[in-house]
Enzyme design. Structure first.
Site, PDB file in Angstrom:
ATOM      1  N   GLY A 249      69.734  18.940 161.798  1.00  0.00           N
ATOM      2  CA  GLY A 249      70.324  20.015 162.590  1.00  0.00           C
ATOM      3  C   GLY A 249      70.953  19.613 163.896  1.00  0.00           C
ATOM      4  O   GLY A 249      71.379  20.478 164.669  1.00  0.00           O
ATOM      5  N   ARG A 297      74.911  16.487 159.067  1.00  0.00           N
ATOM      6  CA  ARG A 297      76.157  16.680 159.791  1.00  0.00           C
ATOM      7  C   ARG A 297      76.438  15.553 160.790  1.00  0.00           C
ATOM      8  O   ARG A 297      77.549  15.056 160.890  1.00  0.00           O
ATOM      9  CB  ARG A 297      76.082  18.018 160.538  1.00  0.00           C
ATOM     10  CG  ARG A 297      77.356  18.428 161.239  1.00  0.00           C
ATOM     11  CD  ARG A 297      77.095  19.603 162.194  1.00  0.00           C
ATOM     12  NE  ARG A 297      76.414  20.715 161.541  1.00  0.00           N
ATOM     13  CZ  ARG A 297      77.020  21.676 160.870  1.00  0.00           C
ATOM     14  NH1 ARG A 297      78.324  21.686 160.785  1.00  0.00           N
ATOM     15  NH2 ARG A 297      76.329  22.645 160.297  1.00  0.00           N
ATOM     16  N   TYR A 338      82.360  31.220 158.285  1.00  0.00           N
ATOM     17  CA  TYR A 338      81.722  31.601 159.545  1.00  0.00           C
ATOM     18  C   TYR A 338      82.544  31.244 160.779  1.00  0.00           C
ATOM     19  O   TYR A 338      82.000  30.868 161.815  1.00  0.00           O
ATOM     20  CB  TYR A 338      80.288  31.037 159.640  1.00  0.00           C
ATOM     21  CG  TYR A 338      80.063  29.647 159.066  1.00  0.00           C
ATOM     22  CD1 TYR A 338      79.274  29.473 157.930  1.00  0.00           C
ATOM     23  CD2 TYR A 338      80.637  28.523 159.652  1.00  0.00           C
ATOM     24  CE1 TYR A 338      79.064  28.203 157.399  1.00  0.00           C
ATOM     25  CE2 TYR A 338      80.424  27.262 159.122  1.00  0.00           C
ATOM     26  CZ  TYR A 338      79.628  27.109 157.992  1.00  0.00           C
ATOM     27  OH  TYR A 338      79.422  25.860 157.472  1.00  0.00           O
ATOM     28  N   CYS A 365      96.113  32.274 148.375  1.00  0.00           N
ATOM     29  CA  CYS A 365      96.486  33.680 148.396  1.00  0.00           C
ATOM     30  C   CYS A 365      95.291  34.497 148.857  1.00  0.00           C
ATOM     31  O   CYS A 365      94.584  35.116 148.052  1.00  0.00           O
ATOM     32  CB  CYS A 365      96.930  34.113 147.015  1.00  0.00           C
ATOM     33  SG  CYS A 365      98.437  33.285 146.565  1.00  0.00           S
TER      34      CYS A 365
HETATM   35  C1  LIG Z   1      70.959  21.232 155.776  1.00  0.00           C
HETATM   36  C2  LIG Z   1      69.658  20.589 155.917  1.00  0.00           C
HETATM   37  C3  LIG Z   1      69.547  19.414 156.654  1.00  0.00           C
HETATM   38  C4  LIG Z   1      70.690  18.791 157.421  1.00  0.00           C
HETATM   39  O1  LIG Z   1      71.135  19.587 158.445  1.00  0.00           O
HETATM   40  P1  LIG Z   1      72.305  19.052 159.412  1.00  0.00           P
HETATM   41  O2  LIG Z   1      72.584  20.197 160.283  1.00  0.00           O
HETATM   42  O3  LIG Z   1      73.456  18.703 158.527  1.00  0.00           O
HETATM   43  O4  LIG Z   1      71.767  17.864 160.121  1.00  0.00           O
HETATM   44  C5  LIG Z   1      68.307  18.794 156.703  1.00  0.00           C
HETATM   45  N1  LIG Z   1      67.242  19.319 156.052  1.00  0.00           N
HETATM   46  C6  LIG Z   1      67.328  20.454 155.338  1.00  0.00           C
HETATM   47  C7  LIG Z   1      66.138  20.966 154.638  1.00  0.00           C
HETATM   48  C8  LIG Z   1      68.526  21.135 155.247  1.00  0.00           C
HETATM   49  O5  LIG Z   1      68.597  22.263 154.556  1.00  0.00           O
END
Ligand SMILES: *Cc1c(COP(=O)(O)O)cnc(C)c1O
Length: 441
Positions: A249, A297, A338, A365
């Site tokens: 995250g 990410r 989003y 489209c």
């Molecule tokens: C999506 C997800 C991640 C990765 O999240 P990022 O924001 O891409 O770092 C890690 N663990 C779980 C369980 C996820 O669903």
């Protein structure tokens, strides 16, 4: 524009990615095309790996969350960086298997894994399955019984910390399809239940509090809640978790509203997590758990750039100007989903100052088919190469064939050299699985 050592503007005034001229790449490979910078990906893997070494004595492992960007080559890169992966579907498991990814370094997620997916995971021998429902425990136990196998599991816990970008909140009842809540007692109940299963070995817990998060305090708070829950489970059931997976995250740079990226910042998130684990386990007298983290990410996001060719432009006086490109929501649905924000530049005129704010529209489209809104650009003309930055995560992996557009190929660049890691689709790929029943012949 942010400073990133793999992205620069060269003497010709062109954008350069990983040593390759973006305009030359567009000529050679066509547009739209995703370009991924191998050096950036490897640098990020090593930032996390080295931080665990430094801050946590190496007692942990980085798992690349491969839903951010999945294809066989990325699993090869990640394997060679000596880190693990997390997977969330049979397709991701299959791709990792085909890439020869070591199964013991694979962690399987999903709030509703199918029986076939669980079978595939157990057969492959994944290191851990993160269980997210009671019925899944039963299904998995039965499956392991049949195959005479034991499986390591973690339980997905909802610690009541929810974070989005620059804010995080503590909630007693988070409305989420994911995880067993600590606050309502279900996390405790499922721990007790999981411990009764003969073929399942409960190693510990997992949580993931959101995505694109900049506040390191939110990770510290979640860690605190997890450790205090672990202490309670030890006291109640004499169960001491040996593994703690804190999810991913970590936020990345999309626009200058986001914190500027630098490798040191990413180490700070991990620093907050490790510090909290150390102080809280010592407070409760718990052993240090083996630490897993799952960045997705932040490993691939800023490594990617999508190149498009500008086509039609349309100015609606007093309202806005659209610059249309040869891609759209089929290669990047994130604005449509989003209202994701991006930075775009003209790769062939990268030194020219932006002079107007436009919306970059796709060719689908669908009036919501916008690639990015409110981006500052020089006046774009037909034939310009438009680069959208930070598209390495959740773009290719979210692509579709909407309007029977072809999913663009993916190019991997390193030291100026460029290779396909995903070939271009063809129109024949689009009709490959089409069937005409006899009665229509
Ligand atoms: C999506 C997800 C991640 C990765 O999240 P990022 O924001 O891409 O770092 C890690 N663990 C779980 C369980 C996820 O669903």
């Amino acid at each position: 524009m942010n400073v990133r050592k793999t992205l620069k503007i060269n003497k010709a005034g062109h954008l350069e990615i990983g040593g390759a001229d973006a305009v030359a790449l567009a000529q050679q490979f066509g547009t739209p095309v995703y370009v991924m910078d191998e050096t950036y990906i490897r640098d990020m893997c090593s930032v996390y790996r080295e931080t665990i070494l430094k801050e946590y004595n190496g007692y942990g492992m980085v798992l690349y969350a491969s839903k951010a960007f999945s294809c066989t080559a990325i699993y090869k890169i990640v394997a060679s960086e000596n880190i693990g992966i997390d997977v969330v579907s049979g397709g991701e498991i299959y791709t990792a298997m085909k890439a020869g990814f070591p199964a013991e370094k694979v962690c399987m997620h999903g709030n509703n894994k199918t029986l076939a997916e669980l079978q595939l995971a157990v057969r492959y021998g994944v290191g851990e399955i993160v269980v997210d429902s009671e019925t899944e425990i039963d299904l998995l136990e039965q499956l392991c019984e049949e195959q005479d196998k034991n499986q390591n599991i973690l339980l997905r816990i909802n610690p009541g910390v929810e974070a989005h970008t620059h804010h995080f909140i503590q909630t007693a009842k988070t409305d989420s399809k994911f995880g067993f809540s600590i606050a309502d007692g279900s996390a405790e109940k499922i721990t007790k239940y999981a411990l009764t299963k003969k073929h399942l070995h409960l190693e510990g817990y997992h949580c993931h509090i959101g995505s694109q998060i900049f506040e390191k305090q939110s990770f510290a708070l979640a860690t605190e809640k997890m450790i205090s829950f672990m202490a309670r489970m030890r006291d109640e059931f004499s169960f001491e978790a040996t593994v703690l997976n804190m999810g991913g995250g970590y936020g990345i740079w999309y626009t200058d509203d986001d914190k500027k990226s630098s490798c040191a910042d990413y180490a700070e998130y991990l620093h907050a997590i490790c510090d909290t684990i150390k102080s809280k386990t010592s407070e409760y007298g718990l052993r240090l758990p083996f630490l897993l983290i799952e960045p997705g990410r932040s490993i691939v996001g800023e490594a990617g750039v999508t190149l498009y060719t500008v086509g039609a432009t349309k100015e609606i006086p007093g309202i806005k100007k659209y610059v249309s490109v040869d891609g759209g929501m089929f290669d990047n649905p994130r604005y449509a989903l989003y209202q994701a924000k991006y930075t775009a530049i003209l790769a062939n005129r990268a030194l020219e100052k932006p002079c107007e704010v436009v919306s970059v529209a796709g060719k689908c489209c669908e009036s919501g088919d916008i690639v990015c809104a409110n981006v500052a650009l020089p006046v774009a003309k037909r034939g310009d190469i438009l680069a959208v930055l930070s598209t390495g995560a959740y773009n290719y992996s979210m692509a579709s064939n909407y309007n029977r557009n072809l999913v663009p190929p993916v190019i991997l660049v390193k030291d100026g050299k460029a290779d396909y890691i995903v070939k271009p689709q063809t129109y024949d790929d689009l009709i490959r699985n089409d069937v005409i029943p006899d009665r229509l012949v």
